[in-house]
Scaffold this motif. Structure first.
Motif, mmCIF file in Angstrom:
data_model
loop_
_atom_site.group_PDB
_atom_site.id
_atom_site.type_symbol
_atom_site.label_atom_id
_atom_site.label_comp_id
_atom_site.label_asym_id
_atom_site.label_seq_id
_atom_site.Cartn_x
_atom_site.Cartn_y
_atom_site.Cartn_z
ATOM 1 N N ALA A 33 0.126 0.196 67.155
ATOM 2 C CA ALA A 33 -0.427 1.547 67.307
ATOM 3 C C ALA A 33 -0.415 2.323 66.002
ATOM 4 N N ALA A 43 -2.054 5.092 72.390
ATOM 5 C CA ALA A 43 -1.586 4.914 71.017
ATOM 6 C C ALA A 43 -0.888 6.181 70.520
ATOM 7 N N ALA A 44 -1.437 7.346 70.851
ATOM 8 C CA ALA A 44 -0.804 8.606 70.447
ATOM 9 C C ALA A 44 0.564 8.752 71.086
ATOM 10 N N VAL A 58 -8.604 9.097 68.988
ATOM 11 C CA VAL A 58 -7.480 8.160 69.013
ATOM 12 C C VAL A 58 -7.166 7.849 70.469
ATOM 13 N N ARG A 106 -1.899 1.769 63.441
ATOM 14 C CA ARG A 106 -3.195 1.843 62.757
ATOM 15 C C ARG A 106 -3.859 3.189 62.953
ATOM 16 N N TRP A 107 -3.405 3.935 63.964
ATOM 17 C CA TRP A 107 -3.956 5.266 64.203
ATOM 18 C C TRP A 107 -3.166 6.366 63.482
ATOM 19 N N PHE A 123 -4.853 8.544 60.491
ATOM 20 C CA PHE A 123 -6.262 8.192 60.671
ATOM 21 C C PHE A 123 -7.155 9.352 60.216
ATOM 22 N N MET A 159 -6.262 14.373 67.922
ATOM 23 C CA MET A 159 -7.364 13.414 67.955
ATOM 24 C C MET A 159 -7.405 12.654 69.282
ATOM 25 N N ALA A 160 -6.250 12.448 69.898
ATOM 26 C CA ALA A 160 -6.230 11.806 71.212
ATOM 27 C C ALA A 160 -6.912 12.695 72.246
ATOM 28 N N THR A 190 -2.495 13.030 65.386
ATOM 29 C CA THR A 190 -2.851 11.978 66.349
ATOM 30 C C THR A 190 -2.945 12.544 67.759
#
Length: 442
Positions: free
Chosen positions: A84, A44-45, A40, A86-87, A90, A34-35, A31
């Motif tokens: 959060a 959220a990360a 993401v 949901r990430w 992912f 990806m952030a 995450t």
């Protein structure tokens, strides 16, 4: 592995707590990566890293319904995070997490084995130097061959442990790979750059190509390496067991104050530590076969390897960690009996110098076949009549027609037989050769 053979540091690596901690480390590395890539949301990360946690009992409870350990894990973590979550996970497939996390565990376990082997090598080297010039009988086929030294036997072990260290380092590298390439390794949902970023954060190398799983030839290489290392330990321990036989009595594993050897026979001093090393080496060797069976999976993966690895990886590392540590203590406390070694050399009544007599006769012009017959007939007479080999040679008109008494006497010198000990130690340890003192003659 049962608690009896489980050392705390290695046990911690393979505990359920560490397994889920490592899964979470992979998930959060994903995450975060990806952030950075804008996949993401950054907030959220951050929230995931701040709030993500798990409870093993809750994971187990969820798995009773899902029958899927990774889904149970992500569900349990999500309960601590909120929206959060949901990430979390992912774009990942379960094996992205499980295999990458397993690489971290195997790497950490290899590091512990390497520490163990370094300690073992140091203990062996110390005893090798101590007994560099302790003469003993060399045996082939279990029969007296020619003299050697206890130090040479130990130097041989040291050199083998060094090869084991190289093999473990190589296997550590082979398994220190991660993958975040999706269900069949095609990066259908996340680009290769995410995998590269995750692996960089975790200190791993991306697998050049994978299916749903990292290919199990890597794990088989590791497991066969562990098996070879265990076989080395078995070899060393078996030698001590052999030399500790009452009939030989040359070396003995340490026997502690208050230790008991038998419930029925108070005199017993059994090599139980070395026997345990040999026994557990069989477990590691058997597990390597299972690892080889895991290489072939259906198509892009099946799950037949998973249950096997849950057993063989922890058990093999725990067993090997234990026997290396135990054998290191055995080497450090090993008792040697040099006087008994000299007695055993003398038991052959000098026939162990027959090879040198053979060479001396050949140097004087005899054919090897003729020289062999002359020497052998005296050696066999020495054996069957229990007579001194040198005296038989001195009474043999054929041999005395070629060699002098002084020449025969020189061939029975341990100095002559062991004159290259320094060279061998220099090869193994790299030390400067020291002046060789005279060995005790037989």
């Amino acid at each position: 592995m049962i608690r009896r053979y489980a050392q705390p540091a290695m046990s911690a690596i393979w505990a359920e707590q560490r397994r889920f901690e490592t899964w979470l480390a992979v998930e959060l590395a994903a995450t975060d990566t990806m952030a950075e890539a804008g996949i993401v949301p950054a907030d959220a990360a951050r929230e995931l890293r701040e709030k993500a946690s798990f409870d093993i009992a809750r994971i187990d409870e969820i798995e009773q319904t899902t029958q899927h350990d990774v889904i149970a894990f992500t569900t349990a973590v999500a309960e601590h995070v909120g929206p959060a979550a949901r990430w979390l996970h992912f774009g990942l497939t379960s094996s992205d997490v499980v295999d990458t996390a397993l690489a971290l565990q195997m790497r950490e376990a290899c590091d512990l084995i390497l520490e163990d082997l370094d300690a073992l090598a140091a203990a062996i080297k110390l005893r090798a130097l101590e007994h560099k010039r302790t003469p003993m009988m060399g045996r082939t086929h279990g029969v007296h061959a020619e003299p050697m030294t206890l130090g040479l036997k130990l130097a041989l072990w040291f050199a083998e442990v060094q090869r084991d260290i190289v093999r473990v380092r190589r296997a550590r590298e082979a398994v220190s790979v991660g993958k975040i390439s999706g269900a069949v390794g095609t990066f259908a949902h996340l680009p290769p750059e995410i995998e590269a970023g995750v692996c960089q954060r975790l200190g791993l190398v991306p697998a050049p190509i994978a299916t749903q799983v990292i290919q199990r030839d890597r794990h088989a290489e590791l497991m066969t390496t562990l098996a070879i290392t265990a076989a080395s330990l078995e070899k060393f321990a078996l030698e001590i067991r052999g030399l500790q036989k009452t009939e030989l009595g040359e070396v003995e594993e340490p026997f502690g104050k208050g230790q008991k050897g038998s419930s029925a026979m108070p005199h017993k001093r059994n090599p139980v530590g070395c026997e345990q090393v040999c026994g557990l080496a069989r477990v590691v060797r058997g597990n390597a076969v299972a690892a080889l069976e895991n290489v072939a999976l259906w198509h892009e993966r099946d799950i037949s390897h998973s249950s096997v690895e849950r057993v063989i990886l922890p058990d093999s590392f725990l067993a090997l960690d234990h026997i290396i540590r135990r054998f290191t203590r055995i080497v450090a406390g090993m008792v040697a009996y040099p006087e008994r070694m000299l007695e055993n050399i003398a038991r052959s009544r000098g026939v162990v110098f027959s090879g040198q007599i053979l060479l001396e006769l050949a140097r004087r012009g005899l054919s090897r076949e003729q020289a062999y017959l002359w020497v052998q007939r005296n050696a066999m007479q020495s054996f069957h009549q229990q007579r001194d080999f040198r005296e038989l040679l001195l009474a043999d008109a054929d041999i005395m027609g070629v060699l002098t008494r002084d020449e025969i006497d020189r061939t029975f010198s341990l100095d002559e037989q062991l004159r290259h000990v320094d060279t061998l130690f220099t090869r193994v340890f790299g030390a400067e050769p020291a002046q060789t003192p005279e060995f005790l003659s037989s």
